[in-house]
Design an enzyme around this catalytic site. Structure first.
Site, PDB file in Angstrom:
ATOM      1  N   TYR A 157      31.174  46.989  40.085  1.00 23.78           N
ATOM      2  CA  TYR A 157      31.286  46.020  38.979  1.00 23.78           C
ATOM      3  C   TYR A 157      30.097  46.148  38.027  1.00 23.78           C
ATOM      4  O   TYR A 157      30.280  46.239  36.808  1.00 23.78           O
ATOM      5  CB  TYR A 157      31.390  44.590  39.520  1.00 23.78           C
ATOM      6  CG  TYR A 157      31.407  43.571  38.402  1.00 23.78           C
ATOM      7  CD1 TYR A 157      32.534  43.423  37.597  1.00 23.78           C
ATOM      8  CD2 TYR A 157      30.297  42.763  38.134  1.00 23.78           C
ATOM      9  CE1 TYR A 157      32.557  42.511  36.550  1.00 23.78           C
ATOM     10  CE2 TYR A 157      30.312  41.844  37.090  1.00 23.78           C
ATOM     11  CZ  TYR A 157      31.441  41.726  36.308  1.00 23.78           C
ATOM     12  OH  TYR A 157      31.463  40.822  35.273  1.00 23.78           O
ATOM     13  N   LYS A 161      30.054  47.178  34.004  1.00 23.88           N
ATOM     14  CA  LYS A 161      29.550  46.367  32.899  1.00 23.88           C
ATOM     15  C   LYS A 161      28.392  47.055  32.176  1.00 23.88           C
ATOM     16  O   LYS A 161      28.207  46.862  30.981  1.00 23.88           O
ATOM     17  CB  LYS A 161      29.159  44.969  33.398  1.00 23.88           C
ATOM     18  CG  LYS A 161      30.381  44.135  33.792  1.00 23.88           C
ATOM     19  CD  LYS A 161      31.331  43.903  32.607  1.00 23.88           C
ATOM     20  CE  LYS A 161      32.601  43.192  33.000  1.00 23.88           C
ATOM     21  NZ  LYS A 161      33.504  42.888  31.876  1.00 23.88           N
TER      22      LYS A 161
END
Ligand SMILES: NC(=O)c1ccc[n+]([C@@H]2O[C@H](COP(=O)([O-])OP(=O)(O)OC[C@H]3O[C@@H](n4cnc5c(N)ncnc54)[C@H](OP(=O)(O)O)[C@@H]3O)[C@@H](O)[C@H]2O)c1
Length: 268
Positions: A157, A161
């Site tokens: 994750y 990002k």
């Protein structure tokens, strides 16, 4: 140019992905309150309930249920614009995934990458080209302050990002003189379905006090309308992102891991 509305005047048309809950839902509400017509999308049928709520603001709302991790899903969303020009694109859909990388189900890790990165970029590529051709448009991309830090127990994750934050600044620079603005919204921990879906409720971050999605969305919406390049929502997150720029990656990864490790929120 496509026009619509009672008098043939062009009404602002906004496309919002991930509008069924959390930050995306609140971004779509900001649009509805401003009288913008909407095309909203999410992966499950709850998007139709959300669309009903937005219609209460007397705006035209179309909803699409599509997995935006797939090329077909993004194509379906694009077709649903029915060649109406998108003035505002909110590329917001995304999800996290907790646990140590080697313990993760790879199909879920891949779905995260396909949603947060591939699907997001494919959508921006399609709608962004139309905007550039017209010389007009605004794009908001929901990145994260997680992009500032490699994060143990959230490795894929945080990497996704970091990609999105970086991509957003680069695209903005490329579109500098095009009439199309790109804004990266970088929230910190926000009270949405995010932690449940990522199975991170039992982590320290999952248990922490979080920002309200309505506040985060309003801050992002306003930054986009101003044409700002980036916005970190909330003073606490501004401090975190500033400090993260000074701390070595190895330290950041470990520190992050203490808050994201499974069970870290219930040990105390
Ligand atoms: N909450 C936080 O702490 C936080 C912090 C920084 C950044 N963010 C980012 O904010 C964005 C919104 O997340 P949120 O916190 O508002 O979480 P949320 O409440 O879980 O909302 C996520 C939205 O994205 C949609 N979505 C996820 N995967 C999708 C897919 N493959 N195809 C279509 N729709 C998909 C969800 O729809 P379905 O339920 O139908 O799948 C839902 O509408 C994400 O990009 C997230 O990474 C969140």
């Amino acid at each position: 140019m496509h026009t619509s509305g009672q008098n043939g005047h062009h009404r602002t048309f906004a496309a919002v992905t991930g509008a069924s809950s959390g930050i995306g839902y609140e971004l779509a509400l900001c649009c509805a309150r401003n009288g913008f017509d909407l095309l909203v999308a999410a992966d499950q049928s709850t998007i139709y309930d959300a669309a009903e709520t937005f219609r209460a603001y007397d705006v035209a709302v179309d909803a699409v249920e599509a997995d935006l991790a797939t090329i077909e899903g993004v194509d379906r969303l694009y077709v649903a614009t029915r060649e109406r020009r998108v003035d505002l694109l909110f590329a917001n859909a995304g999800h996290g995934l907790g646990a140590a990388f080697l313990d993760q189900d790879f199909a879920r890790a891949r779905h995260l990458i396909d949603t947060n990165i591939t699907g997001t970029l494919y959508l921006i590529h399609k709608i962004g080209r139309d905007m550039r051709e017209r010389g007009h448009g605004r794009i908001l991309i929901t990145g994260s302050i997680a992009g500032y830090a490699p994060g143990a127990y959230s490795a894929v994750y945080n990497g996704s990002k970091a990609f999105i934050d970086s991509f957003s600044f680069a695209l903005r620079a490329e579109l500098k003189d095009s009439g199309v603005t790109v804004t990266c919204l970088m929230p910190g921990a926000t009270e949405t379905n995010f932690f449940r879906r990522a199975e991170m409720v039992d982590t320290e971050t999952g248990q922490s006090q979080k920002d309200s999605p309505a506040d985060v969305a309003r801050i992002g919406f306003e930054a986009m309308m101003r044409g700002d390049g980036d916005i970190v929502s909330g003073w606490k997150n501004k401090v975190i992102s500033t400090v993260a720029n000074l701390v070595p990656s190895a330290v950041l990864a470990e520190q992050y891991g203490k808050m994201a490790e499974p069970g870290s929120g219930i040990r105390k």
